[in-house]
Design an enzyme around this catalytic site. Structure first.
Site, short mmCIF file in Angstrom:
data_model
loop_
_atom_site.label_atom_id
_atom_site.label_comp_id
_atom_site.label_asym_id
_atom_site.label_seq_id
_atom_site.Cartn_x
_atom_site.Cartn_y
_atom_site.Cartn_z
N ASP A 42 19.15 1.73 32.13
CA ASP A 42 17.90 1.03 32.38
C ASP A 42 16.75 2.02 32.53
OD1 ASP A 42 16.31 -1.24 32.79
OD2 ASP A 42 16.50 -1.10 34.96
N ASN A 90 18.70 -10.32 27.09
CA ASN A 90 17.74 -9.50 26.33
C ASN A 90 17.28 -10.17 25.04
OD1 ASN A 90 19.23 -6.29 27.22
ND2 ASN A 90 17.58 -7.42 28.21
#
Length: 275
Positions: A42, A90
């Site tokens: 991330d 996502n």
């Protein structure tokens, strides 16, 4: 489980120097390393924003971290490395970013396939791959087919994946088996559940790493991480390299893994020494 390094072509020697080799040997000799490491990669977007770059450029920069962590993990003898690459959630991102990510994935997999194979690494993918384009699926399938018999390490890509999806698909398949009479509902237990998850052929991750300073696991391997040691770091993924991995492993080695037991049960000799 292959922990030898006799087969180590130039790709894996590229970043090793005497200090790096020394650190790896210290880590391997201190105590047992995790067999399976899961990483929530991330911070690409925030890294890019801080540098005045586009989000896509952040993803491109993150590829180099992937390569370095795969190399270091192979050198350390880690048997399975799972990288959370793209979640089902996502898919809600802007279409141009998703398209760029998928093109980047195809390019990287094609470029690195031979190196993975030469270094005895098997590529495996978990996730709802039906959501991927035919080109992405075929690229992954080609690499998985080429590397399927490799045994030194498994690089497990969590792509179009979520922990809840994994649990739902496992429950659905178990229900189908039970409805057909092939499974007795009374026999359903944790072991059976494990066998229907997408990670059935791997041990649960002993170490779970999350980069970028966020303190959550974001729907990643919910069942499998029940007893994982979780390591959070403020480092954004494009800056997370082998030095940061070594820090995470040192932290892991200093933890006492009790699995619901007491310290005395886990290591009676150590408890008596402290007393």
């Amino acid at each position: 489980m292959d922990h030898s390094f006799s087969f180590m072509p130039h790709w894996f020697k590229s970043r090793q120097n005497p200090d790096d080799t020394r650190i790896q040997e210290e880590l391997k000799s201190t105590c047992e390393l995790p067999r399976h490491i899961g990483i929530i990669m991330d911070g690409n977007g925030r890294w890019a924003r801080l540098k005045g770059k586009s989000r896509v450029e952040g993803h491109v920069a993150g590829v180099e971290s992937v390569r370095d962590i795969v190399e270091a993990s192979r050198q350390l003898g880690i048997s399975c490395l799972t990288l959370f690459t793209f979640s089902i959630e996502n898919w809600k991102r802007p279409e141009n970013e998703i398209s760029a990510l998928m093109r980047l994935l195809i390019r990287v997999i094609k470029r690195e396939t031979r190196q993975l194979h030469d270094n005895n690494i098997r590529l495996h993918v978990i996730g709802e791959t039906k959501m991927l384009s035919e080109e992405v699926r075929q690229t992954l399938l080609d690499t998985m087919e080429l590397t399927k018999n490799n045994s030194a390490m498994t690089l497990n890509i969590a792509l179009s994946y979520s922990g809840r999806w994994d649990l739902v698909q496992a429950c659905r398949r178990i229900a189908e088996e039970a409805a057909s009479g092939r499974i007795d509902p009374g026999s359903i237990d944790e072991t059976l559940m494990d066998s229907f998850l997408s990670t059935a052929s791997f041990p649960d991750p002993e170490l779970l790493i999350r980069t970028s300073g966020e303190f959550r696991i974001s729907n990643f391997m919910l069942w499998q991480s029940a007893y994982s040691e979780i390591y959070f770091t403020n480092t954004y993924w494009p800056d997370f390299r082998r030095a940061q991995l070594y820090e995470a492993l040192r932290d892991f080695q200093n933890r006492e893994r009790r699995f619901g037991q007491t310290s005395e049960q886990v290591d009676p000799k150590a408890f008596k020494r402290q007393a």
